[in-house]
Design a protein around this motif. Structure first.
Motif, PDB file in Angstrom:
ATOM      1  N   ALA A 139       0.848  -1.197   0.000  1.00  0.00           N
ATOM      2  CA  ALA A 139       0.000   0.000   0.000  1.00  0.00           C
ATOM      3  C   ALA A 139       0.872   1.232   0.000  1.00  0.00           C
ATOM      4  O   ALA A 139       2.006   1.218   0.509  1.00  0.00           O
ATOM      5  CB  ALA A 139      -0.926   0.017   1.223  1.00  0.00           C
ATOM      6  N   ARG A 140       0.329   2.319  -0.559  1.00  0.00           N
ATOM      7  CA  ARG A 140       0.986   3.626  -0.479  1.00  0.00           C
ATOM      8  C   ARG A 140      -0.017   4.594   0.142  1.00  0.00           C
ATOM      9  O   ARG A 140      -1.158   4.696  -0.325  1.00  0.00           O
ATOM     10  CB  ARG A 140       1.430   4.110  -1.863  1.00  0.00           C
ATOM     11  N   VAL A 141       0.392   5.291   1.186  1.00  0.00           N
ATOM     12  CA  VAL A 141      -0.498   6.179   1.927  1.00  0.00           C
ATOM     13  C   VAL A 141      -0.390   7.586   1.347  1.00  0.00           C
ATOM     14  O   VAL A 141       0.415   8.411   1.805  1.00  0.00           O
ATOM     15  CB  VAL A 141      -0.159   6.154   3.435  1.00  0.00           C
ATOM     16  N   ASN A 142      -1.204   7.883   0.332  1.00  0.00           N
ATOM     17  CA  ASN A 142      -1.152   9.189  -0.322  1.00  0.00           C
ATOM     18  C   ASN A 142      -2.002  10.238   0.384  1.00  0.00           C
ATOM     19  O   ASN A 142      -1.848  11.435   0.129  1.00  0.00           O
ATOM     20  CB  ASN A 142      -1.603   9.066  -1.776  1.00  0.00           C
ATOM     21  N   ARG A 143      -2.933   9.783   1.216  1.00  0.00           N
ATOM     22  CA  ARG A 143      -3.743  10.675   2.033  1.00  0.00           C
ATOM     23  C   ARG A 143      -3.720  10.155   3.461  1.00  0.00           C
ATOM     24  O   ARG A 143      -3.642   8.943   3.688  1.00  0.00           O
ATOM     25  CB  ARG A 143      -5.186  10.734   1.534  1.00  0.00           C
ATOM     26  N   ALA A 144      -3.820  11.047   4.416  1.00  0.00           N
ATOM     27  CA  ALA A 144      -3.706  10.650   5.820  1.00  0.00           C
ATOM     28  C   ALA A 144      -4.681   9.542   6.177  1.00  0.00           C
ATOM     29  O   ALA A 144      -4.316   8.539   6.803  1.00  0.00           O
ATOM     30  CB  ALA A 144      -3.935  11.867   6.725  1.00  0.00           C
ATOM     31  N   GLU A 145      -5.943   9.678   5.770  1.00  0.00           N
ATOM     32  CA  GLU A 145      -6.954   8.704   6.183  1.00  0.00           C
ATOM     33  C   GLU A 145      -6.731   7.320   5.586  1.00  0.00           C
ATOM     34  O   GLU A 145      -7.298   6.327   6.067  1.00  0.00           O
ATOM     35  CB  GLU A 145      -8.369   9.214   5.855  1.00  0.00           C
ATOM     36  N   GLN A 146      -5.906   7.220   4.544  1.00  0.00           N
ATOM     37  CA  GLN A 146      -5.610   5.905   3.966  1.00  0.00           C
ATOM     38  C   GLN A 146      -4.793   5.030   4.906  1.00  0.00           C
ATOM     39  O   GLN A 146      -4.757   3.813   4.757  1.00  0.00           O
ATOM     40  CB  GLN A 146      -4.860   6.065   2.634  1.00  0.00           C
ATOM     41  N   LEU A 147      -4.123   5.644   5.876  1.00  0.00           N
ATOM     42  CA  LEU A 147      -3.294   4.867   6.801  1.00  0.00           C
ATOM     43  C   LEU A 147      -4.118   3.827   7.550  1.00  0.00           C
ATOM     44  O   LEU A 147      -3.633   2.725   7.818  1.00  0.00           O
ATOM     45  CB  LEU A 147      -2.610   5.802   7.802  1.00  0.00           C
ATOM     46  N   MET A 148      -5.352   4.153   7.869  1.00  0.00           N
ATOM     47  CA  MET A 148      -6.156   3.258   8.710  1.00  0.00           C
ATOM     48  C   MET A 148      -6.426   1.927   8.013  1.00  0.00           C
ATOM     49  O   MET A 148      -6.127   0.863   8.562  1.00  0.00           O
ATOM     50  CB  MET A 148      -7.450   3.962   9.124  1.00  0.00           C
ATOM     51  N   THR A 149      -6.983   1.959   6.831  1.00  0.00           N
ATOM     52  CA  THR A 149      -7.251   0.694   6.140  1.00  0.00           C
ATOM     53  C   THR A 149      -5.950  -0.009   5.750  1.00  0.00           C
ATOM     54  O   THR A 149      -5.873  -1.237   5.780  1.00  0.00           O
ATOM     55  CB  THR A 149      -8.106   0.928   4.883  1.00  0.00           C
ATOM     56  N   ALA A 150      -4.920   0.772   5.394  1.00  0.00           N
ATOM     57  CA  ALA A 150      -3.637   0.162   5.020  1.00  0.00           C
ATOM     58  C   ALA A 150      -3.069  -0.652   6.169  1.00  0.00           C
ATOM     59  O   ALA A 150      -2.604  -1.785   5.989  1.00  0.00           O
ATOM     60  CB  ALA A 150      -2.647   1.233   4.587  1.00  0.00           C
ATOM     61  N   MET A 151      -3.107  -0.097   7.378  1.00  0.00           N
ATOM     62  CA  MET A 151      -2.500  -0.792   8.511  1.00  0.00           C
ATOM     63  C   MET A 151      -3.367  -1.940   9.014  1.00  0.00           C
ATOM     64  O   MET A 151      -2.847  -2.955   9.494  1.00  0.00           O
ATOM     65  CB  MET A 151      -2.201   0.197   9.639  1.00  0.00           C
ATOM     66  N   ILE A 152      -4.678  -1.804   8.921  1.00  0.00           N
ATOM     67  CA  ILE A 152      -5.545  -2.929   9.302  1.00  0.00           C
ATOM     68  C   ILE A 152      -5.272  -4.112   8.387  1.00  0.00           C
ATOM     69  O   ILE A 152      -5.143  -5.263   8.838  1.00  0.00           O
ATOM     70  CB  ILE A 152      -7.032  -2.517   9.246  1.00  0.00           C
ATOM     71  N   HIS A 153      -5.163  -3.854   7.091  1.00  0.00           N
ATOM     72  CA  HIS A 153      -4.856  -4.944   6.153  1.00  0.00           C
ATOM     73  C   HIS A 153      -3.433  -5.461   6.364  1.00  0.00           C
ATOM     74  O   HIS A 153      -3.184  -6.668   6.226  1.00  0.00           O
ATOM     75  CB  HIS A 153      -5.035  -4.471   4.715  1.00  0.00           C
ATOM     76  N   ALA A 154      -2.507  -4.579   6.677  1.00  0.00           N
ATOM     77  CA  ALA A 154      -1.134  -5.022   6.946  1.00  0.00           C
ATOM     78  C   ALA A 154      -1.106  -6.002   8.110  1.00  0.00           C
ATOM     79  O   ALA A 154      -0.465  -7.056   8.045  1.00  0.00           O
ATOM     80  CB  ALA A 154      -0.241  -3.819   7.248  1.00  0.00           C
ATOM     81  N   MET A 155      -1.815  -5.675   9.185  1.00  0.00           N
ATOM     82  CA  MET A 155      -1.856  -6.571  10.343  1.00  0.00           C
ATOM     83  C   MET A 155      -2.575  -7.875  10.017  1.00  0.00           C
ATOM     84  O   MET A 155      -2.218  -8.939  10.517  1.00  0.00           O
ATOM     85  CB  MET A 155      -2.537  -5.875  11.521  1.00  0.00           C
ATOM     86  N   ARG A 156      -3.603  -7.797   9.176  1.00  0.00           N
ATOM     87  CA  ARG A 156      -4.295  -9.025   8.749  1.00  0.00           C
ATOM     88  C   ARG A 156      -3.327 -10.010   8.122  1.00  0.00           C
ATOM     89  O   ARG A 156      -3.332 -11.207   8.455  1.00  0.00           O
ATOM     90  CB  ARG A 156      -5.409  -8.678   7.754  1.00  0.00           C
ATOM     91  N   VAL A 157      -2.457  -9.517   7.252  1.00  0.00           N
ATOM     92  CA  VAL A 157      -1.513 -10.396   6.563  1.00  0.00           C
ATOM     93  C   VAL A 157      -0.394 -10.837   7.505  1.00  0.00           C
ATOM     94  O   VAL A 157      -0.028 -12.013   7.554  1.00  0.00           O
ATOM     95  CB  VAL A 157      -0.941  -9.682   5.317  1.00  0.00           C
ATOM     96  N   LEU A 158       0.141  -9.907   8.252  1.00  0.00           N
ATOM     97  CA  LEU A 158       1.285 -10.216   9.119  1.00  0.00           C
ATOM     98  C   LEU A 158       0.943 -11.256  10.176  1.00  0.00           C
ATOM     99  O   LEU A 158       1.809 -12.039  10.585  1.00  0.00           O
ATOM    100  CB  LEU A 158       1.787  -8.943   9.790  1.00  0.00           C
ATOM    101  N   THR A 159      -0.301 -11.277  10.651  1.00  0.00           N
ATOM    102  CA  THR A 159      -0.682 -12.196  11.735  1.00  0.00           C
ATOM    103  C   THR A 159      -1.411 -13.436  11.240  1.00  0.00           C
ATOM    104  O   THR A 159      -1.873 -14.235  12.058  1.00  0.00           O
ATOM    105  CB  THR A 159      -1.572 -11.460  12.758  1.00  0.00           C
ATOM    106  N   ASP A 160      -1.505 -13.627   9.940  1.00  0.00           N
ATOM    107  CA  ASP A 160      -2.192 -14.792   9.366  1.00  0.00           C
ATOM    108  C   ASP A 160      -1.155 -15.842   8.973  1.00  0.00           C
ATOM    109  O   ASP A 160      -0.403 -15.645   8.021  1.00  0.00           O
ATOM    110  CB  ASP A 160      -2.996 -14.365   8.141  1.00  0.00           C
TER     111      ASP A 160
END
Length: 639
Positions: free
Chosen positions: A154-175
């Protein structure tokens, strides 16, 4: 809705500090800290957040971006994927340096969170320092190189994009089924932008790691397959280690008299001394595992990717052998046209344990006999010693031709197999060894025996030169109470040894066991064993004709370590090695044992075969090697 005003970087650090995982009712913090090398693209954003509000996160100063990412991967692997260190870099070359580490983590299914800085999302200052521009697409940056080697990007081009980006990042990292490298690229202007963050994004979040149970019908099919088998064989893969299924695997095998063999990633999940443990299997396997594998009519793979080194390029098993794969990942479970049991390794084995009634395999004394034959070979390898005029015990048909040169120029008379045996006898039984590339992984998979859980740490999915030292530091950070030894060749040391400085800086003792055979010995074996002459695989000066066939390079690797602050030892004989090992135990800081090890004194093949590309248009020995390859390829499976 309650909100907190923070920059994007500050919110990211707060979020990382609030992530936890839970397995079997045991909750633990998921993110230990952040390793970084600051540059203009990250120091004023993420760097400011780490300086101002790190919370419970530790900060580690990397020395090379690839190295610090390998350190993070080694840390995560030694924690069986339940704790991570994030790796952050500046834009451009700093980010690009982490691409190799990302691929390494993804291949090995190890969680690695990468946070590279990026160019301006506004594009107003373009091209900024270190920016890669493409005429056909203004949105491309260096960080797009992470796309093919990461499990999520993911690339966080807007501040609010960080939220979904990090939720998905944690989904993958902990699966456990999907984990690998995750890249969240952070444009340098966005890092400093402020936003009203919902408090529910910043609160403690617990990611539950489940142990999926097998479905009823596949479980019944698996039981029927095992009951119909006369000589089944279990392969213990990395998934068995990460799910901590070693006891379940050993108990299953004991109950039904089924031998088991180990992949590089699965080794040390179960004790080497177990009467049914045959040791390493495949191309770098030993004679015990490969002999039994050829006779197996069913292979039960537990948590393995079934790489070419495990299956000996799909050549090792008989044409009639069937496969049952227990794997949490359906992609890996379906390999070799196998029957699939999609489950956690431990729960899958436990589900099978009581369902086979009075079943017993028909293996008799073959298992003990195969183990005894290999034990005798181990004794022979331990005694493989050079004395004036030749070798005491021969592994090859002839003495290596370059031995006189090596002894005259570097002075070493150690053989690699005697060194490894002495090291195993001398260091602590629960010491962690780390390796990745060259001839050492083959020797170690065959020869290294340990009953200490998770003490064998080998990266052999990507076989990344340069992983060994950095990951050893990661292991030491993960388990500081244990001694850690990096098994590294001279070639790998030259590629990447910068995190030795980080270990010294952190006061974390790691021990480098450096095997100097003056070249890329493993690949030299491969080329010369297939009819070629030595080219570009020995470390030699140019001769009078301008070719790299002159004197061997004699490098004082111990001196390099000493200059960094480690305790150095220069070793050329077995007696000197023993003295260095004993003295290194007394040291409170990093050590480097520089061993001058005779070329071509590693183990040989033991019933495995490896499919490699050989020139079909050639002559002499190379043509003969090509014809042998084609003959063996005809015996291998096609799927």
């Amino acid at each position: 809705m309650q909100t907190t005003r923070l920059t994007v970087a500050q919110a990211l650090i707060r979020f990382l500090d609030s992530q936890y995982v839970s397995l079997d009712g045991r909750e633990e913090k998921f993110v230990d800290g952040v390793a970084a090398i600051f540059g203009h693209g990250i120091v004023l954003g993420l760097g400011q957040a780490l300086e101002a509000c790190p919370g419970g996160l530790s900060f580690y100063q990397g020395k090379n971006e690839q190295g610090m990412a390998h350190m993070a991967a080694g840390f995560a692997k030694q924690h069986n994927r339940r704790r991570i260190i994030a790796a952050a870099s500046s834009i451009g070359p700093g980010a690009a340096n982490m691409v190799t580490a990302a691929a390494c983590a993804s291949v090995n299914n190890i969680p690695l969170l990468l946070l590279p800085g990026d160019t301006f999302s506004t594009r107003q200052p373009d091209p900024v320092l270190q920016q890669l521009e493409q005429e056909y697409d203004a949105s491309i940056t260096t960080n797009d190189a992470f796309r093919p080697v990461c499990k999520y990007w993911a690339r966080v081009n807007r501040a609010e994009q960080l939220m979904t980006a990090m939720i998905h990042a944690m989904r993958v990292l902990t699966d456990p089924a999907a984990t690998g490298a995750v890249c969240v690229a952070l444009p340098q202007d966005v890092q400093g932008e402020a936003y009203e963050w919902p408090d529910y994004f910043l609160r403690k979040r617990v990611h539950r790691i489940d142990r999926p149970l097998p479905a009823r019908e596949p479980l019944r099919e698996a039981m029927d397959m095992i009951k119909a088998a006369k000589r089944p064989l279990v392969i213990c893969g990395g998934g068995a280690r990460y799910s901590e299924a070693g006891e379940s695997l050993a108990g299953f095998c004991e109950k039904y008299n089924i031998p088991f063999a180990e992949t590089q990633a699965g080794k040390s999940a179960a004790p080497a001394s177990h009467a049914l443990n045959l040791g390493g299997i495949g191309v770098t396997g030993n004679s015990a595992a490969n002999t039994i594998a050829r006779r197996a009519d069913l292979v039960i793979s537990v948590g393995s990717r079934l790489s070419d080194f495990t299956t000996a390029s799909k050549w090792l098993f008989s044409e009639d052998c069937k496969f049952l794969n227990i794997n949490i990942n359906k992609f890996h479970a379906q390999k070799l046209d196998a029957a699939c049991l999609i489950a956690d390794a431990r729960t899958g084995l436990d589900a099978l344990l009581d369902g086979l009634e009075e079943y017993q395999s028909q293996w008799g004394g073959e298992i003990a006999e195969a183990r005894a034959v290999w034990a005798a070979e181990m004794q022979r390898l331990a005694g493989y010693h050079y004395e004036a005029g030749g070798f005491k015990t021969l592994v090859k048909a002839q003495n290596p031709a370059n031995v006189p040169d090596f002894i005259a120029q570097l002075g070493g008379t150690l053989t690699q197999t005697e060194a490894l045996c002495l090291i195993r006898e001398t260091i602590a039984a629960d010491a962690i060894i780390v390796g990745a590339s060259g001839s050492l992984p083959g020797d170690l998979q065959r020869m290294w025996e340990t009953d200490a859980k998770d003490s064998y740490h080998m990266e052999y999915g990507y076989s990344t030169m340069g992983y060994e030292i950095a990951a050893a530091l990661g292991c030491k950070l993960a388990q500081p109470e244990r001694e850690v030894y990096s098994m590294v060749g001279d070639g790998s040391f030259l590629m990447l040894h910068s995190e030795l400085v980080t270990a010294i800086q952190e006061g974390r003792k790691i021990n480098l066991l450096l095997f100097d055979n003056a070249g890329f010995g493993c690949i030299n074996n491969l080329q010369m064993g297939n009819g070629q002459q030595s080219l570009g695989t020995e470390f030699r000066r140019r001769d009078a004709e301008g070719n790299l066939n002159g004197a061997l390079l004699n490098i004082d690797y111990a001196g390099i370590g000493e200059a960094m602050g480690a305790v150095g030892y220069r070793v050329k004989t077995k007696a000197e090695l023993l003295a260095a090992l004993e003295d290194s135990k007394k040291q409170g800081k990093c050590t480097i044992i520089d061993m001058k090890v005779l070329p071509k004194t590693m183990t040989d093949g033991y019933g495995g075969w490896w499919n490699v590309g050989i020139a079909s248009v050639s002559g002499g020995e190379t043509q003969a090697a090509y014809l042998r390859k084609e003959e063996e390829l005809a015996k291998a499976r096609r799927y």
